[in-house]
Design an enzyme around this catalytic site. Structure first.
Site, PDB file in Angstrom:
ATOM      1  N   GLU A  62     -24.918  -0.848  -9.880  1.00  0.00           N
ATOM      2  CA  GLU A  62     -23.510  -0.431  -9.753  1.00  0.00           C
ATOM      3  C   GLU A  62     -23.133  -0.265  -8.277  1.00  0.00           C
ATOM      4  O   GLU A  62     -22.050  -0.654  -7.844  1.00  0.00           O
ATOM      5  CB  GLU A  62     -23.264   0.889 -10.485  1.00  0.00           C
ATOM      6  CG  GLU A  62     -23.300   0.791 -11.990  1.00  0.00           C
ATOM      7  CD  GLU A  62     -22.320  -0.228 -12.557  1.00  0.00           C
ATOM      8  OE1 GLU A  62     -21.145  -0.244 -12.145  1.00  0.00           O
ATOM      9  OE2 GLU A  62     -22.741  -1.027 -13.425  1.00  0.00           O
ATOM     10  N   TRP A  86     -22.143  -3.442  -6.809  1.00  0.00           N
ATOM     11  CA  TRP A  86     -20.757  -3.930  -7.001  1.00  0.00           C
ATOM     12  C   TRP A  86     -19.897  -3.655  -5.767  1.00  0.00           C
ATOM     13  O   TRP A  86     -19.017  -4.426  -5.417  1.00  0.00           O
ATOM     14  CB  TRP A  86     -20.101  -3.239  -8.209  1.00  0.00           C
ATOM     15  CG  TRP A  86     -20.386  -3.891  -9.523  1.00  0.00           C
ATOM     16  CD1 TRP A  86     -21.268  -3.462 -10.456  1.00  0.00           C
ATOM     17  CD2 TRP A  86     -19.767  -5.072 -10.055  1.00  0.00           C
ATOM     18  NE1 TRP A  86     -21.246  -4.310 -11.537  1.00  0.00           N
ATOM     19  CE2 TRP A  86     -20.328  -5.300 -11.328  1.00  0.00           C
ATOM     20  CE3 TRP A  86     -18.793  -5.954  -9.594  1.00  0.00           C
ATOM     21  CZ2 TRP A  86     -19.958  -6.366 -12.140  1.00  0.00           C
ATOM     22  CZ3 TRP A  86     -18.419  -7.028 -10.396  1.00  0.00           C
ATOM     23  CH2 TRP A  86     -18.997  -7.226 -11.653  1.00  0.00           C
ATOM     24  N   TRP A 128       5.662 -11.384 -15.076  1.00  0.00           N
ATOM     25  CA  TRP A 128       5.470  -9.986 -15.454  1.00  0.00           C
ATOM     26  C   TRP A 128       6.767  -9.398 -15.983  1.00  0.00           C
ATOM     27  O   TRP A 128       7.854  -9.832 -15.612  1.00  0.00           O
ATOM     28  CB  TRP A 128       4.988  -9.160 -14.249  1.00  0.00           C
ATOM     29  CG  TRP A 128       3.751  -9.722 -13.601  1.00  0.00           C
ATOM     30  CD1 TRP A 128       3.677 -10.350 -12.403  1.00  0.00           C
ATOM     31  CD2 TRP A 128       2.424  -9.720 -14.138  1.00  0.00           C
ATOM     32  NE1 TRP A 128       2.391 -10.750 -12.155  1.00  0.00           N
ATOM     33  CE2 TRP A 128       1.600 -10.369 -13.203  1.00  0.00           C
ATOM     34  CE3 TRP A 128       1.852  -9.227 -15.322  1.00  0.00           C
ATOM     35  CZ2 TRP A 128       0.225 -10.544 -13.412  1.00  0.00           C
ATOM     36  CZ3 TRP A 128       0.486  -9.395 -15.513  1.00  0.00           C
ATOM     37  CH2 TRP A 128      -0.312 -10.048 -14.576  1.00  0.00           C
ATOM     38  N   ASN A 138     -15.228   5.171 -14.500  1.00  0.00           N
ATOM     39  CA  ASN A 138     -15.106   3.711 -14.430  1.00  0.00           C
ATOM     40  C   ASN A 138     -14.603   3.074 -15.728  1.00  0.00           C
ATOM     41  O   ASN A 138     -13.735   2.205 -15.710  1.00  0.00           O
ATOM     42  CB  ASN A 138     -16.462   3.099 -14.052  1.00  0.00           C
ATOM     43  CG  ASN A 138     -16.366   1.602 -13.885  1.00  0.00           C
ATOM     44  OD1 ASN A 138     -15.581   1.110 -13.067  1.00  0.00           O
ATOM     45  ND2 ASN A 138     -17.138   0.859 -14.665  1.00  0.00           N
ATOM     46  N   TRP A 161      -0.125  -6.195 -12.109  1.00  0.00           N
ATOM     47  CA  TRP A 161      -1.302  -5.364 -11.843  1.00  0.00           C
ATOM     48  C   TRP A 161      -1.273  -4.756 -10.441  1.00  0.00           C
ATOM     49  O   TRP A 161      -1.884  -3.725 -10.198  1.00  0.00           O
ATOM     50  CB  TRP A 161      -2.585  -6.180 -12.051  1.00  0.00           C
ATOM     51  CG  TRP A 161      -2.653  -7.413 -11.198  1.00  0.00           C
ATOM     52  CD1 TRP A 161      -2.092  -8.625 -11.483  1.00  0.00           C
ATOM     53  CD2 TRP A 161      -3.255  -7.551  -9.914  1.00  0.00           C
ATOM     54  NE1 TRP A 161      -2.318  -9.514 -10.457  1.00  0.00           N
ATOM     55  CE2 TRP A 161      -3.044  -8.882  -9.481  1.00  0.00           C
ATOM     56  CE3 TRP A 161      -3.977  -6.693  -9.087  1.00  0.00           C
ATOM     57  CZ2 TRP A 161      -3.500  -9.360  -8.261  1.00  0.00           C
ATOM     58  CZ3 TRP A 161      -4.436  -7.169  -7.870  1.00  0.00           C
ATOM     59  CH2 TRP A 161      -4.205  -8.490  -7.461  1.00  0.00           C
ATOM     60  N   TRP A 190      -9.158  -4.026 -10.229  1.00  0.00           N
ATOM     61  CA  TRP A 190      -7.880  -4.463 -10.807  1.00  0.00           C
ATOM     62  C   TRP A 190      -7.901  -5.955 -11.099  1.00  0.00           C
ATOM     63  O   TRP A 190      -7.350  -6.416 -12.099  1.00  0.00           O
ATOM     64  CB  TRP A 190      -6.708  -4.089  -9.890  1.00  0.00           C
ATOM     65  CG  TRP A 190      -6.286  -2.679 -10.155  1.00  0.00           C
ATOM     66  CD1 TRP A 190      -6.713  -1.564  -9.507  1.00  0.00           C
ATOM     67  CD2 TRP A 190      -5.409  -2.229 -11.201  1.00  0.00           C
ATOM     68  NE1 TRP A 190      -6.159  -0.444 -10.077  1.00  0.00           N
ATOM     69  CE2 TRP A 190      -5.350  -0.820 -11.111  1.00  0.00           C
ATOM     70  CE3 TRP A 190      -4.675  -2.864 -12.196  1.00  0.00           C
ATOM     71  CZ2 TRP A 190      -4.577  -0.053 -11.990  1.00  0.00           C
ATOM     72  CZ3 TRP A 190      -3.906  -2.107 -13.074  1.00  0.00           C
ATOM     73  CH2 TRP A 190      -3.865  -0.713 -12.960  1.00  0.00           C
TER      74      TRP A 190
HETATM   75  P1  FAD Z   1     -21.493   5.696 -10.460  1.00  0.00           P
HETATM   76  O1  FAD Z   1     -21.414   5.098 -11.798  1.00  0.00           O
HETATM   77  O2  FAD Z   1     -22.411   6.813 -10.273  1.00  0.00           O
HETATM   78  O3  FAD Z   1     -21.842   4.514  -9.436  1.00  0.00           O
HETATM   79  C1  FAD Z   1     -22.430   4.740  -8.170  1.00  0.00           C
HETATM   80  C2  FAD Z   1     -21.619   4.125  -7.063  1.00  0.00           C
HETATM   81  O4  FAD Z   1     -21.560   2.719  -7.176  1.00  0.00           O
HETATM   82  C3  FAD Z   1     -20.169   4.573  -6.998  1.00  0.00           C
HETATM   83  O5  FAD Z   1     -20.051   5.797  -6.336  1.00  0.00           O
HETATM   84  C4  FAD Z   1     -19.499   3.440  -6.272  1.00  0.00           C
HETATM   85  O6  FAD Z   1     -19.638   3.560  -4.876  1.00  0.00           O
HETATM   86  C5  FAD Z   1     -20.304   2.231  -6.735  1.00  0.00           C
HETATM   87  N1  FAD Z   1     -19.648   1.586  -7.879  1.00  0.00           N
HETATM   88  C6  FAD Z   1     -19.854   1.832  -9.185  1.00  0.00           C
HETATM   89  N2  FAD Z   1     -19.118   1.005  -9.940  1.00  0.00           N
HETATM   90  C7  FAD Z   1     -18.445   0.214  -9.111  1.00  0.00           C
HETATM   91  C8  FAD Z   1     -17.511  -0.851  -9.285  1.00  0.00           C
HETATM   92  N3  FAD Z   1     -17.148  -1.277 -10.487  1.00  0.00           N
HETATM   93  N4  FAD Z   1     -16.973  -1.421  -8.181  1.00  0.00           N
HETATM   94  C9  FAD Z   1     -17.335  -1.016  -6.946  1.00  0.00           C
HETATM   95  N5  FAD Z   1     -18.212  -0.018  -6.722  1.00  0.00           N
HETATM   96  C10 FAD Z   1     -18.764   0.583  -7.788  1.00  0.00           C
HETATM   97  N6  FAD Z   1     -14.415   2.577  -6.839  1.00  0.00           N
HETATM   98  C11 FAD Z   1     -14.150   3.152  -5.653  1.00  0.00           C
HETATM   99  O7  FAD Z   1     -15.074   3.637  -5.000  1.00  0.00           O
HETATM  100  N7  FAD Z   1     -12.872   3.198  -5.168  1.00  0.00           N
HETATM  101  C12 FAD Z   1     -11.815   2.677  -5.848  1.00  0.00           C
HETATM  102  O8  FAD Z   1     -10.679   2.717  -5.355  1.00  0.00           O
HETATM  103  C13 FAD Z   1     -12.057   2.094  -7.109  1.00  0.00           C
HETATM  104  N8  FAD Z   1     -11.050   1.610  -7.869  1.00  0.00           N
HETATM  105  C14 FAD Z   1     -11.308   1.031  -9.081  1.00  0.00           C
HETATM  106  C15 FAD Z   1     -10.259   0.504  -9.850  1.00  0.00           C
HETATM  107  C16 FAD Z   1     -10.494  -0.095 -11.072  1.00  0.00           C
HETATM  108  C17 FAD Z   1      -9.343  -0.661 -11.865  1.00  0.00           C
HETATM  109  C18 FAD Z   1     -11.803  -0.165 -11.572  1.00  0.00           C
HETATM  110  C19 FAD Z   1     -12.095  -0.793 -12.910  1.00  0.00           C
HETATM  111  C20 FAD Z   1     -12.861   0.355 -10.836  1.00  0.00           C
HETATM  112  C21 FAD Z   1     -12.634   0.952  -9.584  1.00  0.00           C
HETATM  113  N9  FAD Z   1     -13.691   1.512  -8.809  1.00  0.00           N
HETATM  114  C22 FAD Z   1     -13.407   2.062  -7.588  1.00  0.00           C
HETATM  115  C23 FAD Z   1     -15.091   1.387  -9.238  1.00  0.00           C
HETATM  116  C24 FAD Z   1     -15.669   2.545 -10.070  1.00  0.00           C
HETATM  117  O9  FAD Z   1     -14.803   2.879 -11.106  1.00  0.00           O
HETATM  118  C25 FAD Z   1     -15.978   3.796  -9.237  1.00  0.00           C
HETATM  119  O10 FAD Z   1     -16.715   3.442  -8.085  1.00  0.00           O
HETATM  120  C26 FAD Z   1     -16.804   4.801 -10.047  1.00  0.00           C
HETATM  121  O11 FAD Z   1     -16.096   5.176 -11.199  1.00  0.00           O
HETATM  122  C27 FAD Z   1     -17.108   6.008  -9.197  1.00  0.00           C
HETATM  123  O12 FAD Z   1     -17.749   7.009  -9.915  1.00  0.00           O
HETATM  124  P2  FAD Z   1     -19.263   7.403  -9.628  1.00  0.00           P
HETATM  125  O13 FAD Z   1     -19.468   7.676  -8.187  1.00  0.00           O
HETATM  126  O14 FAD Z   1     -19.635   8.466 -10.579  1.00  0.00           O
HETATM  127  O15 FAD Z   1     -20.000   6.041 -10.013  1.00  0.00           O
END
Ligand code: FAD
Length: 496
Positions: A296, A299, A328, A363, A381, A404
Site C-alpha cells: 500500500e 501505491w 458530465w 481508503n 470527478w 480519483w
Molecule cells: P494504510 O492503509 O495504513 O496505508 C499506509 C500508507 O500507504 C498510507 O499512509 C499512504 O501513505 C499509503 N497509501 C495507502 N493506500 C494508498 C493509495 N491507494 N494511494 C496512495 N497511497 C496509499 N492518500 C493520501 O495520502 N492523500 C490523499 O489525498 C489521498 N486521496 C485519495 C483519494 C481517493 C479517491 C482514494 C481512493 C484514495 C486516496 N488516498 C490518498 C489513498 C488512501 O486512501 C490513503 O492513503 C489511506 O486511506 C490513508 O490511511 P492510512 O494511513 O491508514 O493507510
C-alpha cells in the site's frame, strides 16, 4: 559559514536525505547547518491545501523547530507573499549568511520542478551549489522501466519491479544519518533565528478553535508522534492488516498518511520498519499483513512515478484522453448533497461526514464516495478531487489524483468504466454490522441490518426512524444511475 537545508514537505530531522547530506558536509567543513522554511500563502491557495493540513504543517513546524534546537540548529521561518518570490528569498538568505551550499528534497509537481530549475540557475549565478535530492519516494521516479524501456502504467507489474529494485538496491532503505550537533559559534552567529514565532495560517486557511482542538487531539503533529503511531501499528495491527484493512469500523489501518504527506514520516522509514518486523526481512515474502501494508505504501510511490512521467495529470486533464469527452451532469444541488453527506446513501453520507469532522476518510470509503460522485451522480470527478483536497488533512496531489482517476475510471490502471460500485453492496460487505454508518449518521441510530444500509428501501421501522429524523431519501435511484453512467461513459468514449 554554514550549510543550508531548505525544508518543504519533509518536516523532520530523522531519515531526511537532504538534511543528512547538509549535516555531513557541514561537519566536513567545520561549520553548522541552518534550516530554512518559507511559507507562501499563495502556494497553499494554489494547491487547495485544506485548513486542517495547514494547521498540521504549522504544528509540525513548531515541533521541528524544537527538535532542531536540541542540535543547536536554527530554523529561519519566513513568509513571502507571492510564491514566485520564494527562490529569490532563498538566494538572498544564502548571500546574506555567506552560504555556498544549499540542500533540499525534491517535490515532483511541475510548478515545484520549475521552481527548483530556476533556483539552480539563480544559485549558479551567485556561485552557490544548490543540491536537490530524491527523498520523497522509496524508489526515485524514473528508475523503473518496462521490458521495452517505458514507464509502467499498470500497478501490478510496476510493483513487482519496485520490489525487485529495492532488493537489488538495499541502500534505498537505509536510514539517512541525522545531522550532528552544530558547533557553538553557529549558535552565536544565528542567535536571532532561534525560537522565532511560527506564523499563523492565513485567514482563508484558519480553523475555528473547536476544530483546531479536535484536530490536535486526532492528529498529533511532528516526527515523534509519527514514529509512535507507526510503531503502535506495527506492534498491534499490521499482522492482521490483509484481513482487516477494508473495514472502516475496525480502525485497523496505520493512519500515517497525514505524516507521509507532511513529511513528518518518510515512506522509506515506513517500509524499512515494516520489513524489519517481517520474519524474512523481505518485501515479497513472510507475513501477509506486512507484505500487504508495504504494497500500500508502494501505491504512493506509484502515483508519483506516474505524475513525473505524465505531468499533464497535474493540469486538470484525465490520464486517459478519451475520458475528456464524457458529458458530465451539472447539478450544484447534487454536488452539495454529496459534499455535506446528504445523498440518502448511508455509507456515502457516513464517509463524507467523517471527512468533514476529522479531515480523514478510510481508503475503502474514499473509493465508494468517489465512485458515487463520478458514476452515480455523473458529476465531473475533478470537482470531487478538489473537494477532497480542500478537506483532507492528508491531502496529497499524486495520491488523491490517482485515487480519483481509479474511481472514475479516467486514470491510470483504471477499473473499466462499466464496473460501477453498488453502494449498498459495498456497505453490506464492508460495514456489515452498520457500525460505521451509525457512528456518523446520527439519524440512523436505532436502525439495524438492512435498515441501516438502505432505510427507505428496507421500509418498516427503519424507514420510519429515518423519516422522523429527517434523513434524506436517495437523491438518485441506483438502477437508473448505473444505466445512465454506462450509457454516458460509452457515448463519451465513442466520440474519440
Ligand atoms: P494504510 O492503509 O495504513 O496505508 C499506509 C500508507 O500507504 C498510507 O499512509 C499512504 O501513505 C499509503 N497509501 C495507502 N493506500 C494508498 C493509495 N491507494 N494511494 C496512495 N497511497 C496509499 N492518500 C493520501 O495520502 N492523500 C490523499 O489525498 C489521498 N486521496 C485519495 C483519494 C481517493 C479517491 C482514494 C481512493 C484514495 C486516496 N488516498 C490518498 C489513498 C488512501 O486512501 C490513503 O492513503 C489511506 O486511506 C490513508 O490511511 P492510512 O494511513 O491508514 O493507510
Amino acid at each position: 559559514d554554514a550549510v543550508v537545508h531548505w525544508f518543504k514537505r519533509d518536516l523532520r530531522v530523522k531519515d531526511n536525505t537532504g538534511l543528512s547530506l547538509a549535516g555531513a558536509l557541514a561537519k566536513e567543513m567545520g561549520v553548522g547547518v541552518v534550516g530554512v522554511w518559507i511559507l507562501s500563502p499563495q502556494d497553499w491557495e494554489a494547491h487547495l491545501v485544506s485548513a486542517a493540513k495547514c494547521d498540521f504543517e504549522l504544528r509540525s513546524l513548531e515541533v521541528l523547530q524544537r527538535d532542531l534546537k536540541e542540535l543547536d540548529i536554527p530554523l529561519y521561518v519566513g513568509t513571502v507573499e507571492k510564491r514566485k518570490d520564494v527562490p529569490k528569498r532563498l538566494v538572498q538568505l544564502a548571500k546574506e549568511w555567506g552560504v555556498k551550499n544549499v540542500f533540499c528534497n525534491l517535490e515532483y509537481e511541475p510548478d515545484e520542478l520549475r521552481r527548483e530549475e530556476k533556483l539552480v540557475r539563480l544559485m549558479l549565478e551567485e556561485d552557490i551549489n544548490f543540491d536537490p535530492q530524491h527523498d520523497d519516494c522509496v524508489v526515485p521516479p524514473g528508475s523503473l522501466k518496462t521490458g521495452t524501456g517505458r514507464q509502467y502504467a499498470v500497478y501490478t507489474p510496476w510493483y513487482r519491479a519496485w520490489v525487485s529494485h529495492i532488493h537489488t538496491h538495499p541502500e534505498l532503505l537505509l536510514e539517512r544519518p541525522g545531522p550532528p550537533k552544530n558547533p557553538p559559534f553557529t549558535r552565536q552567529k544565528f542567535a536571532h533565528l532561534f525560537d522565532v514565532p511560527i506564523p499563523d495560517a492565513p485567514e482563508t486557511k484558519t480553523l475555528d478553535e473547536e476544530t483546531k482542538t479536535r484536530m490536535e487531539k486526532l492528529w498529533p503533529a511532528g516526527e515523534t508522534a509519527a514514529s509512535e503511531r507507526l510503531t503502535r501499528f506495527l506492534d498491534e495491527k499490521v499482522g492482521q492488516y490483509q484481513e482487516t484493512r477494508n473495514f472502516p469500523a475496525l480502525k485497523s489501518t496505520a493512519r500515517v498518511s497525514v505524516h507521509h504527506a507532511a513529511g513528518t514520516l518518510a515512506a522509506r522509514t515506513s517500509v524499512r520498519a515494516a520489513r524489519d518486523v517481517n520474519s524474512t526481512k523481505k518485501l515479497d515474502s513472510g507475513n501477509g499483513g506486512i507484505r500487504g501494508w508495504m504494497s500500500e505504501v508502494a501505491w504512493r510511490d506509484f502515483y508519483r512515478h506516474v505524475l513525473v512521467h505524465w505531468p499533464y495529470v497535474c493540469m486538470n486533464k484525465p490520464f486517459k484522453h478519451e475520458y475528456t469527452s464524457v458529458a458530465w451532469e451539472s447539478s450544484p444541488a447534487n454536488f452539495h448533497a454529496w459534499a455535506t453527506g446528504r445523498t440518502g446513501y448511508p455509507i456515502v453520507d457516513a464517509a463524507m461526514r467523517c471527512l468533514l469532522h476529522t479531515g480523514y476518510m478510510h481508503n475503502r470509503l474514499r473509493m465508494i464516495a468517489a465512485s458515487f460522485l463520478a458514476k452515480h451522480l455523473l458529476l465531473d470527478w475533478r470537482l470531487g478531487e478538489q473537494f477532497f483536497m480542500l478537506h483532507l488533512i492528508d491531502g496529497d496531489f499524486a495520491s488523491n489524483n490517482g485515487g480519483w482517476g481509479f474511481s472514475s475510471s479516467a486514470g491510470v490502471d483504471p477499473q473499466p468504466y462499466f464496473r460501477v460500485f453498488n453502494p449498498w453492496l459495498q456497505s453490506e460487505k464492508f460495514d456489515a454490522e452498520g457500525t460505521f454508518i451509525r457512528e456518523w449518521v446520527g439519524e440512523l441510530r436505532g436502525t439495524v441490518g438492512k435498515g441501516t444500509h438502505a432505510p427507505y428501501e428496507a421500509g418498516g421501522e427503519a424507514a420510519r426512524v429515518a423519516k422522523k429524523n429527517g434523513y434524506p431519501k436517495p437523491i438518485v435511484e441506483h438502477k437508473f444511475a448505473r444505466a445512465r453512467c454506462l450509457e454516458r461513459y460509452k457515448e463519451g468514449l465513442g466520440r474519440n
